[in-house]
Design a protein around this motif. Sequence first.
Motif, PDB file in Angstrom:
ATOM      1  N   GLN A   3      40.155  51.811  39.730  1.00  0.00           N
ATOM      2  CA  GLN A   3      39.641  50.879  38.740  1.00  0.00           C
ATOM      3  C   GLN A   3      40.409  50.990  37.427  1.00  0.00           C
ATOM      4  O   GLN A   3      40.720  49.982  36.781  1.00  0.00           O
ATOM      5  N   LYS A  58      42.334  45.938  42.815  1.00  0.00           N
ATOM      6  CA  LYS A  58      41.244  45.054  43.222  1.00  0.00           C
ATOM      7  C   LYS A  58      40.834  45.347  44.662  1.00  0.00           C
ATOM      8  O   LYS A  58      41.642  45.848  45.458  1.00  0.00           O
ATOM      9  N   ARG A 104      47.996  41.099  45.849  1.00  0.00           N
ATOM     10  CA  ARG A 104      46.816  40.694  45.080  1.00  0.00           C
ATOM     11  C   ARG A 104      45.994  41.905  44.674  1.00  0.00           C
ATOM     12  O   ARG A 104      45.542  42.023  43.531  1.00  0.00           O
ATOM     13  N   ALA A 105      45.815  42.856  45.621  1.00  0.00           N
ATOM     14  CA  ALA A 105      45.026  44.046  45.323  1.00  0.00           C
ATOM     15  C   ALA A 105      45.730  44.950  44.317  1.00  0.00           C
ATOM     16  O   ALA A 105      45.073  45.618  43.502  1.00  0.00           O
ATOM     17  N   GLY A 141      47.637  43.802  41.976  1.00  0.00           N
ATOM     18  CA  GLY A 141      47.746  43.067  40.721  1.00  0.00           C
ATOM     19  C   GLY A 141      49.156  42.650  40.382  1.00  0.00           C
ATOM     20  O   GLY A 141      49.505  42.538  39.200  1.00  0.00           O
TER      21      GLY A 141
END
Length: 769
Positions: free
Chosen positions: A72, A77, A234-235, A237
């Motif tokens: 985090q 993500k 995507r995860a 970023g």
Amino acid sequence: MRSGIGDRPKRREDQRFLTGQGRYLDDLAFDGVTYAVVLRSPHAHAEIRAIDSAAAKTMPGVLALLTAADAQADGLKPLLPYVDANTVTGEPFAFMPQPLLAEGKVRYVGEPVALIIAESRDQALDAAEQVAVDYVPLPAVTTGAAARAPRAPRLSLEVPGNLCFEWHAGDHDAVARAFAAAAYVVTLSVDNHRVVTNPMEPRGVVGDYDPASGRYTAHVSAQSLHATRDHAARALGVEPKQLRFIAPDVGGGFGAKNFIYPEQVLIPWAARRVGRAVKWIAGRGEVFVADHQGRDHQAEAQLALDAEGHFLALRIRSVANLGAYLEGSAGGVQTFQYAFLPGTVYRIPAIELIVSAVFTNTAPIGVLRGPGYGEAVNIMERLVDAAARQCGFDRAKLRRRNMPAAAAMPVTNAFGNKIDSGAFPETLDRALAAADVAGFASRRTEGERRGRLRGLGLAYHIKATGGAPSENVDVRFEADGSVSLITGTQTIGQGHETTFPQILADRLGLQNETIRLVQGDTDLIPMGGGHGSSRATYMGGTAIWRAADIIIEKGRRIAAEAMEAAEADIRFEDGQFVVAGTDRAVDLLRIARIAREAGEPLDTYYAWTREWMTFPNGAHVAEVEIDRETGEVRMARYTAIDDYGVMVNPMVAAGQAHGAIAQGVGQALLEGAHYDPESGQVLAGSFMDYALPRADDLVPFELGFNPTRCTTNPLGVKGCGEAGMVGAFPAIASAILDALAPLGVGGIDGPANAYRVWRALGAARAKSG
């Protein structure tokens, strides 16, 4: 040597595989590599009160110990499914995104909780033992029924009642009218039990990070690189271009390596955190608890028939157990594949489906050879057998009576989906003849003399193949005279290094050895659909075919200039450009050299998006013998006649059928992923408790083909990688029930191992008095 479409050259890749020259993920060497271990949850459902990693961080060789808090802090993500809404209606699914590392709660045994990186794997393992996690166990649910029960434990706040979706499809009123008018109604419960995929090579990732470019690289054992890269980016970023995925030789996948996993994000991230390459290879125990599993689908099905045995209507209420999270296209399997051909090859005027999908405290479900279609075919074939027994029809005649004739093709089913080609009754008749069904009675009598119950089963399978809808190839003519064929689809053992060059060699008249298949690297080609849904030859092959058309047209102009002839007079024949009416000719590779030197290379990139699918189908006939005293089931005979359309290499197609049938034998007789219903603990977590089929569990397969040309692609091919498993499971189940029905056994849930069959026989004897 030139081998084109329809020829049978040996697989060129086998030379390196059989001599130990294959390069799988664990064979690759990396400078300064470190090693990761995933700390996994021992609980199926529990709150995480605290994680104490202080002692572990001081262990020798430990470089980092990472938890959800670290993820985090770095902006990582959670994972999202590839399909997040009903593929027909667009209605969003209810789901909780999957955390990379558990946040406050674990939802299945094997869920990642922490990541430990050390100088050696042993050091990482030692440190993992020192991580103290304060768990508060919670009640668990492991079945679809338990998850939907009143006051069932709730896995997440985002999903009320643990229900991902419930979808009513079809014509309810027409089905109700048909059932009211039916002469016969047959009702059946069907359990397509959960299995562990178990590819020979476990999953793995080696991640690296270049701080100068800000670019990640992940070497993986995976099936669908571009989609996985995009979801991993995507995860992380970042943009997809900042992440490169590379797959060397891949030791099988069968669907378990199709979609993204937390490790494919965590390991590249860890490489950035420690400033060195990080390697993680799953142990076999992790495969059993953490890989995406297959099937786990229960259905209540009803078939309405008239007095002559014509099918009038089909009604199915089914529940899919998705496991703890919505993975990949698991929701799409239920709303697309499963609902695409619910009546399979039979004419059924009215169909109603009620499809539910629920979450449980079990490993997430992914895809397994023939997802959705395997479930639909199993339901339909079991229903037809039950109808024949209960209503007094011959099993084969009942099937034939309800199949459309080859002359009637194409046909459109009750859901408006068109099957373009097939000769179902003829294929069934050929299978019955090849299996010597006429001689079965004497074989059954001979078995009885030896104390064996002999049964014969049959199943007609069909599935739609196509997978990801877009594909591309890049054909490059190299300076050394070779041709590079770069594809976005991917080989994981199917033989594409042989068959893809066959297609291009056939179209361009080249020697096969001049063509080199290049794949498995997201930097080489813009996009790719990977391998899944038996799509590769259809999708990649069509792209090759059309790229060849473009190459020929480019070459025609260059050849006309080279031979000082009109372009209209240039013909392309057997690898040469020929001036019509003369003996003047120039071969393709020479034209490619001229074109390259002129700055107009014949190199061609081609991308396309399919509009429809292909429909492999076939009839499988199985015979089994069962020991009356022990319940042991042994395969006795197995015959299959399949329609794979035009076969690029019939030998490779037969090999794919062999492997798929063997996997179907495994599910039918041996394999089952079992969980304790109270604790959610895995009860078959190793090969001590989970049996895969071995050579002595099989028989020589009698295979034949009855091809009809597919009209949805220029090659005429149909996918062949999954069909054998779709047919094998119901055919063997049919044979087992045929053997046991005279003794009063109506069904067996789960794999028909000796214990289950012995119990069923005992229960039947007790019931009969």
